[in-house]
Scaffold this active site. Structure first.
Site, PDB file in Angstrom:
ATOM      1  N   LYS A  49      35.565  34.968  36.341  1.00 26.47           N
ATOM      2  CA  LYS A  49      35.761  33.762  35.515  1.00 26.47           C
ATOM      3  C   LYS A  49      34.654  32.746  35.786  1.00 26.47           C
ATOM      4  O   LYS A  49      34.153  32.106  34.864  1.00 26.47           O
ATOM      5  CB  LYS A  49      37.158  33.173  35.799  1.00 26.47           C
ATOM      6  CG  LYS A  49      38.260  34.011  35.148  1.00 26.47           C
ATOM      7  CD  LYS A  49      39.642  33.780  35.713  1.00 26.47           C
ATOM      8  CE  LYS A  49      40.549  34.900  35.185  1.00 26.47           C
ATOM      9  NZ  LYS A  49      41.907  34.887  35.632  1.00 26.47           N
ATOM     10  N   GLN A  93      45.431  31.380  39.432  1.00 20.87           N
ATOM     11  CA  GLN A  93      45.485  32.843  39.355  1.00 20.87           C
ATOM     12  C   GLN A  93      46.838  33.334  39.855  1.00 20.87           C
ATOM     13  O   GLN A  93      47.275  32.989  40.953  1.00 20.87           O
ATOM     14  CB  GLN A  93      44.340  33.453  40.181  1.00 20.87           C
ATOM     15  CG  GLN A  93      44.210  34.954  40.052  1.00 20.87           C
ATOM     16  CD  GLN A  93      43.810  35.417  38.643  1.00 20.87           C
ATOM     17  OE1 GLN A  93      43.074  34.757  37.949  1.00 20.87           O
ATOM     18  NE2 GLN A  93      44.300  36.567  38.250  1.00 20.87           N
ATOM     19  N   ASP A 116      45.977  28.916  30.061  1.00 21.00           N
ATOM     20  CA  ASP A 116      46.676  30.202  29.900  1.00 21.00           C
ATOM     21  C   ASP A 116      47.825  30.123  28.899  1.00 21.00           C
ATOM     22  O   ASP A 116      48.413  31.156  28.561  1.00 21.00           O
ATOM     23  CB  ASP A 116      47.304  30.627  31.236  1.00 21.00           C
ATOM     24  CG  ASP A 116      46.317  31.267  32.197  1.00 21.00           C
ATOM     25  OD1 ASP A 116      45.609  32.188  31.788  1.00 21.00           O
ATOM     26  OD2 ASP A 116      46.291  30.846  33.370  1.00 21.00           O
TER      27      ASP A 116
HETATM   28  N1  GUN Z   1      47.006  37.164  36.582  1.00 27.28           N
HETATM   29  C1  GUN Z   1      46.847  38.246  35.772  1.00 27.28           C
HETATM   30  N2  GUN Z   1      46.501  37.872  34.534  1.00 27.28           N
HETATM   31  C2  GUN Z   1      46.426  36.514  34.554  1.00 27.28           C
HETATM   32  C3  GUN Z   1      46.102  35.548  33.563  1.00 27.28           C
HETATM   33  O1  GUN Z   1      45.822  35.853  32.397  1.00 27.28           O
HETATM   34  N3  GUN Z   1      46.133  34.245  33.981  1.00 27.28           N
HETATM   35  C4  GUN Z   1      46.454  33.887  35.251  1.00 27.28           C
HETATM   36  N4  GUN Z   1      46.475  32.580  35.529  1.00 27.28           N
HETATM   37  N5  GUN Z   1      46.770  34.759  36.180  1.00 27.28           N
HETATM   38  C5  GUN Z   1      46.742  36.071  35.841  1.00 27.28           C
END
Ligand code: GUN
Length: 284
Positions: A49, A93, A116
Site C-alpha cells: 500500500k 490492517q 475501506d
Molecule cells: N485485511 C484483508 N483485507 C483487508 C482490507 O481490504 N482492508 C483492511 N483494512 N484489512 C484487510
C-alpha cells in the site's frame, strides 16, 4: 479455453490514470495505514500500500504498532489521525490481535476517512447505494467486470463466502448493479447445485481446490478471490481448480495476478475519491 483476466495490467493502467488525476489536485491525497503486530502477510499488504501511494504521487503515513498495544492507545492514535487534515483515508490492517475489538477500532475511524467502507455508517450507506467508496476487493472485481464488458444486470451471481470484507459487500454491490444474488457459505447444503446456476461465480472461501469444473456452468465468468499459501511449497493458489475450470468457463481470473492487483488499485481510487470530497472537488 477461457479468457484469462489480466488484473495486473488493468490495475497498472488504473493506477496511471489515478496518478495523472492526483497530479492536478491542489494537494496530495493522503493515506494513513496502521499495522498492529508482525503478521508477515499483513506486513506485505501494508508495504504494498505504501509503494502504491508513492507510485500514485500520494502522501502516506505508516504506523507500526506492537501486538501488545492497548485498545485505548490505538483509539488515541486514530483520534489524532482523524484530526490530521493531510490524511484523507485511514486504513487499519485487519485482522487485529484478539485482545483488540475490531468493531470498536473500525467505529473510531471518522466515517469520511474510512477508506475501506467498513464503518457501520458506511455499510448502511452501501445498503442504500449511497456510499462514495466501497470495500476494495468488491470494487476491484466490479472494475474488472466493467473493463472486460461483462454485464451484471439480470445475471445470476453466486457469491461463495460471506465475510464482512469481501462476500457481504460483494453481494450488495452485485445487487445494486441488478444482479440476482445467491450467497453460499459453510452451511449451504448443496454447494455444487448453487454454483452451477452462476453466470458470474465469485469465490472467496479460502479453501484450495473447492471449485471443480463439474461445479461450473459452461461459459460462466469465474472470479477467484482467494490467496491460499501452500505451507510446504510457499506457492499461492486460489479456491478454483484453475487448469480444469479454464477449459469450461468463458472468463477466469488467475491467482496470483487477478483480483489482488485490482484490490490494490481500488484502495488508491478510494483515497483519491475521499481526497476530492475533502477538497470540495466532488459531491458525496
Ligand atoms: N485485511 C484483508 N483485507 C483487508 C482490507 O481490504 N482492508 C483492511 N483494512 N484489512 C484487510
Amino acid at each position: 479455453m477461457a479468457v484469462i483476466f489480466d488484473g495486473k495490467s488493468l490495475a497498472e493502467s488504473i493506477k496511471r490514470k489515478i496518478m495523472e488525476e492526483a497530479a492536478n489536485l491542489p494537494r496530495k491525497p493522503g493515506l494513513a495505514a496502521i499495522l498492529v503486530g508482525d503478521d508477515p502477510a499483513s506486513r506485505l499488504y501494508v508495504n504494498n500500500k505504501e509503494k502504491d501511494c508513492a507510485a500514485c504521487g500520494f502522501f502516506s503515513r505508516r504506523f507500526d504498532l506492537p501486538a501488545t498495544v492497548s485498545e485505548e492507545e490505538l483509539l488515541g492514535r486514530i483520534d489524532r489521525i482523524n484530526a490530521n487534515a493531510a490524511i484523507d483515508g485511514i486504513l487499519v490492517q485487519l485482522p487485529l490481535p484478539a485482545s483488540i475489538s475490531e468493531r470498536r477500532i473500525v467505529e473510531a475511524i471518522a466515517p469520511e476517512k474510512d477508506v475501506d467502507a467498513f464503518h457501520p455508517l458506511n455499510v448502511g450507506r452501501m445498503v442504500y447505494g449511497e456510499s462514495p467508496v466501497w470495500p476494495c476487493t468488491p470494487s476491484g472485481i466490479a472494475a474488472m467486470l466493467d473493463a472486460y464488458q461483462i454485464p451484471i444486470d439480470g445475471k445470476v451471481c453466486v457469491m461463495v463466502g460471506r465475510s464482512d470484507i469481501v462476500g457481504k459487500p460483494m453481494g450488495l454491490l452485485l445487487l445494486q448493479r441488478n444482479g440476482t444474488v445467491i450467497y453460499c457459505h459453510r452451511h449451504t447444503r448443496d454447494l455444487a447445485a448453487m454454483t452451477r446456476q452462476a453466470d458470474i461465480l465469485i469465490v472467496a472461501a479460502g479453501c484450495p481446490g473447492l471449485i471443480t469444473s463439474d461445479m461450473v456452468k459452461a461459459d460462466a465468468v469465474v472470479i477467484d478471490v482467494a490467496m491460499n499459501r501452500d505451507p510446504t511449497t510457499g506457492i499461492f493458489t486460489g479456491d478454483v481448480c484453475f487448469d480444469e475450470v479454464k477449459e469450461k468457463a468463458a472468463c477466469i481470473t488467475p491467482v496470483p495476478g487477478g483480483v489482488g492487483p485490482m484490490t490494490r488499485a481500488m484502495l488508491m481510487r478510494n483515497v483519491l475519491t475521499l481526497a476530492k470530497l475533502h477538497m470540495g472537488l466532488a459531491q458525496p
